[in-house]
Motif scaffolding. Structure first.
Motif, mmCIF file in Angstrom:
data_model
loop_
_atom_site.group_PDB
_atom_site.id
_atom_site.type_symbol
_atom_site.label_atom_id
_atom_site.label_comp_id
_atom_site.label_asym_id
_atom_site.label_seq_id
_atom_site.Cartn_x
_atom_site.Cartn_y
_atom_site.Cartn_z
ATOM 1 N N PRO A 199 -96.108 49.765 -70.045
ATOM 2 C CA PRO A 199 -94.748 50.133 -69.653
ATOM 3 C C PRO A 199 -94.561 50.331 -68.153
ATOM 4 N N GLU A 200 -95.542 50.940 -67.487
ATOM 5 C CA GLU A 200 -95.413 51.132 -66.041
ATOM 6 C C GLU A 200 -95.428 49.796 -65.310
ATOM 7 N N LYS A 201 -96.272 48.879 -65.769
ATOM 8 C CA LYS A 201 -96.327 47.560 -65.140
ATOM 9 C C LYS A 201 -95.008 46.827 -65.321
ATOM 10 N N LYS A 202 -94.434 46.924 -66.522
ATOM 11 C CA LYS A 202 -93.148 46.268 -66.773
ATOM 12 C C LYS A 202 -92.063 46.828 -65.859
ATOM 13 N N ARG A 203 -92.019 48.141 -65.714
ATOM 14 C CA ARG A 203 -91.018 48.764 -64.857
ATOM 15 C C ARG A 203 -91.163 48.305 -63.400
ATOM 16 N N LYS A 204 -92.405 48.216 -62.932
ATOM 17 C CA LYS A 204 -92.630 47.810 -61.545
ATOM 18 C C LYS A 204 -92.289 46.327 -61.331
ATOM 19 N N ILE A 205 -92.605 45.489 -62.311
ATOM 20 C CA ILE A 205 -92.250 44.068 -62.224
ATOM 21 C C ILE A 205 -90.740 43.921 -62.112
ATOM 22 N N ILE A 206 -90.027 44.641 -62.948
ATOM 23 C CA ILE A 206 -88.561 44.545 -62.962
ATOM 24 C C ILE A 206 -87.969 45.101 -61.676
ATOM 25 N N GLY A 207 -88.476 46.259 -61.229
ATOM 26 C CA GLY A 207 -87.965 46.848 -59.992
ATOM 27 C C GLY A 207 -88.158 45.948 -58.795
ATOM 28 N N GLU A 208 -89.351 45.362 -58.681
ATOM 29 C CA GLU A 208 -89.612 44.484 -57.536
ATOM 30 C C GLU A 208 -88.765 43.219 -57.603
ATOM 31 N N LEU A 209 -88.627 42.636 -58.783
ATOM 32 C CA LEU A 209 -87.851 41.404 -58.900
ATOM 33 C C LEU A 209 -86.381 41.639 -58.565
ATOM 34 N N ILE A 248 -66.399 53.356 -69.247
ATOM 35 C CA ILE A 248 -67.438 53.523 -68.224
ATOM 36 C C ILE A 248 -67.818 54.990 -68.071
ATOM 37 N N ALA A 249 -66.820 55.852 -67.870
ATOM 38 C CA ALA A 249 -67.080 57.269 -67.605
ATOM 39 C C ALA A 249 -67.851 57.947 -68.725
ATOM 40 N N GLU A 250 -67.571 57.554 -69.970
ATOM 41 C CA GLU A 250 -68.216 58.196 -71.111
ATOM 42 C C GLU A 250 -69.287 57.315 -71.756
ATOM 43 N N ARG A 251 -69.627 56.229 -71.094
ATOM 44 C CA ARG A 251 -70.588 55.300 -71.690
ATOM 45 C C ARG A 251 -71.973 55.933 -71.785
ATOM 46 N N GLN A 252 -72.653 55.668 -72.885
ATOM 47 C CA GLN A 252 -73.985 56.232 -73.055
ATOM 48 C C GLN A 252 -74.943 55.652 -72.008
ATOM 49 N N PRO A 253 -75.965 56.412 -71.626
ATOM 50 C CA PRO A 253 -76.924 55.910 -70.643
ATOM 51 C C PRO A 253 -77.619 54.640 -71.123
ATOM 52 N N PHE A 254 -77.901 53.765 -70.177
ATOM 53 C CA PHE A 254 -78.652 52.543 -70.479
ATOM 54 C C PHE A 254 -79.655 52.333 -69.364
ATOM 55 N N PRO A 255 -80.939 52.190 -69.673
ATOM 56 C CA PRO A 255 -81.971 52.136 -68.631
ATOM 57 C C PRO A 255 -81.870 50.887 -67.762
ATOM 58 N N GLY A 256 -82.219 51.033 -66.487
ATOM 59 C CA GLY A 256 -82.214 49.896 -65.574
ATOM 60 C C GLY A 256 -83.080 48.737 -66.035
ATOM 61 N N PRO A 257 -84.296 49.001 -66.563
ATOM 62 C CA PRO A 257 -85.114 47.898 -67.075
ATOM 63 C C PRO A 257 -84.566 47.296 -68.363
ATOM 64 N N ALA A 258 -83.481 47.903 -68.868
ATOM 65 C CA ALA A 258 -82.735 47.382 -70.011
ATOM 66 C C ALA A 258 -83.593 47.299 -71.271
ATOM 67 N N LEU A 259 -83.416 46.232 -72.042
ATOM 68 C CA LEU A 259 -84.091 46.136 -73.339
ATOM 69 C C LEU A 259 -85.604 45.962 -73.214
ATOM 70 N N ALA A 260 -86.094 45.719 -72.009
ATOM 71 C CA ALA A 260 -87.541 45.543 -71.809
ATOM 72 C C ALA A 260 -88.322 46.781 -72.208
ATOM 73 N N ILE A 261 -87.714 47.977 -72.048
ATOM 74 C CA ILE A 261 -88.437 49.196 -72.415
ATOM 75 C C ILE A 261 -88.014 49.701 -73.794
ATOM 76 N N ARG A 262 -87.238 48.884 -74.502
ATOM 77 C CA ARG A 262 -86.987 49.140 -75.914
ATOM 78 C C ARG A 262 -87.811 48.178 -76.772
ATOM 79 N N ILE A 263 -88.679 47.458 -76.108
ATOM 80 C CA ILE A 263 -89.661 46.603 -76.766
ATOM 81 C C ILE A 263 -91.032 47.147 -76.384
ATOM 82 N N VAL A 264 -91.716 47.753 -77.322
ATOM 83 C CA VAL A 264 -93.038 48.308 -77.024
ATOM 84 C C VAL A 264 -94.018 47.141 -76.954
ATOM 85 N N GLY A 265 -94.644 46.979 -75.775
ATOM 86 C CA GLY A 265 -95.559 45.861 -75.586
ATOM 87 C C GLY A 265 -94.909 44.716 -74.843
#
Length: 318
Positions: free
Chosen positions: A98-108, A187-204
């Motif tokens: 998961p940390e590697k995925k987050r860093k790949i996405i952040g850098e890209l 928008i104002a009341e929209r539920q949070p959604f992570p920056g890496p998006a669905l990538a961190i809702r896929i384990v592995g």
């Protein structure tokens, strides 16, 4: 001290003007409340110097790109859409940590923004970083809980200067600013959604097939829980979604043995995301979610509900 969104807005606009000066700027617009508030503040502060960019990573929720384009137009934020699906899937191939995925996405993300910056002579990147992002990303004596893509996921060397007008705010305060700015409830009341998006809702490892599964499952969870809350069957959760586990289990399709994926449904109550309690979803609602997911997504054979609080878990799977 009680948070005053009107006072904050005036100060934020002044700070952005002071920080940016006459420089040209990119603002990263993901579609969530944080990035929309940051983009709206920037548009009010330096309208002629701003380019808002939405990157379609191929990891977004169902209908996300179209919704972001429509909303940006409605609030007067000019938007450039960058199609980068192939780049993200190629970069994430083989990554299962998961940390590697987050860093790949952040850098890209940053490299894409830098490419656009060269085209427009841009110096600054404005992004909707909020307090939990940098608190959970660690540093300065803090443990890293998870590297948020816009903080711990940023490359060590980047050619853009950062401007983060929401850096000291928590989610409920950002929502107050959004309402003050007149952003729509979507928008104002929209539920949070992570920056890496669905990538961190896929384990592995992330693959196009898995993204499509979790995208459809998330859409079903959102539809059913929003309908249940609207009909007063339950309280609206703070965040709610589906995630995909990296394993398959045995089941039955018709008269035949099936070996299919497991989907985890997650719904929590929270104020700022720093702590959370799982939502008490009625069994009839969970049953409908499970039936729809297994009927509509044929590669899924089992659905489970996560009843873990934060801590010890986090809200997202990774």
């Amino acid at each position: 001290m009680v948070f005053n969104p009107e006072k904050f807005t005036g100060q934020a606009i002044a700070d952005i003007k002071k920080t940016i000066g006459n420089a040209k700027t990119i603002t990263a617009l993901s579609g969530g409340v944080d990035s929309f508030v940051a983009a709206t503040l920037a548009a009010k502060s330096i309208p002629g110097q701003l380019t808002a960019i939405y990157v379609n990573t191929g990891l977004m929720r169902k209908g996300e790109t179209e919704q972001v384009q429509k909303t940006a137009k409605s609030v007067g934020v000019p938007l450039t859409v960058i199609e980068a699906r192939e780049k993200f899937f190629a970069a994430l191939k083989g990554a299962d940590d998961p940390e590697k995925k987050r860093k790949i996405i952040g850098e890209l993300f940053v490299r894409i923004f830098e490419e656009e910056a060269k085209k427009h002579g841009v110096t600054y990147l404005i992004q909707g970083t909020i307090a939990p992002d940098w608190i959970e990303s660690g540093g300065l004596g803090r443990d890293t809980i998870k590297s948020h893509h816009n903080v711990g996921g940023l490359p060590e060397k980047m050619h853009l200067k950062l401007c983060e007008p929401l850096r000291e705010l928590y989610k409920h305060e950002v929502r107050m600013v959004a309402r003050h700015l007149g952003l729509p409830d979507s928008i104002a009341e929209r539920q949070p959604f992570p920056g890496p998006a669905l990538a961190i809702r896929i384990v592995g490892e992330v693959t196009p097939e898995k993204v499509e599964i979790v995208r459809e499952a998330c859409a079903i969870v959102e539809e059913e829980l929003e309908a249940a809350a609207k009909s007063k069957k339950m309280e609206m959760p703070w965040q709610y979604f589906a995630a995909l586990l990296p394993t398959k289990t045995v089941g039955v399709r018709g008269d035949e043995r099936a070996y299919q994926y497991v989907v985890v449904v997650r719904a929590v109550r929270s104020l700022d995301g720093m702590t959370a309690n799982f939502s008490h979803v009625p069994h009839e609602v969970l049953e409908r979610i499970s039936t729809r997911i297994t009927n509509e997504i044929r590669s899924v054979g089992r659905v489970v509900y996560d009843i873990t609080n934060k801590p010890p878990s986090t809200v997202e799977m990774e």
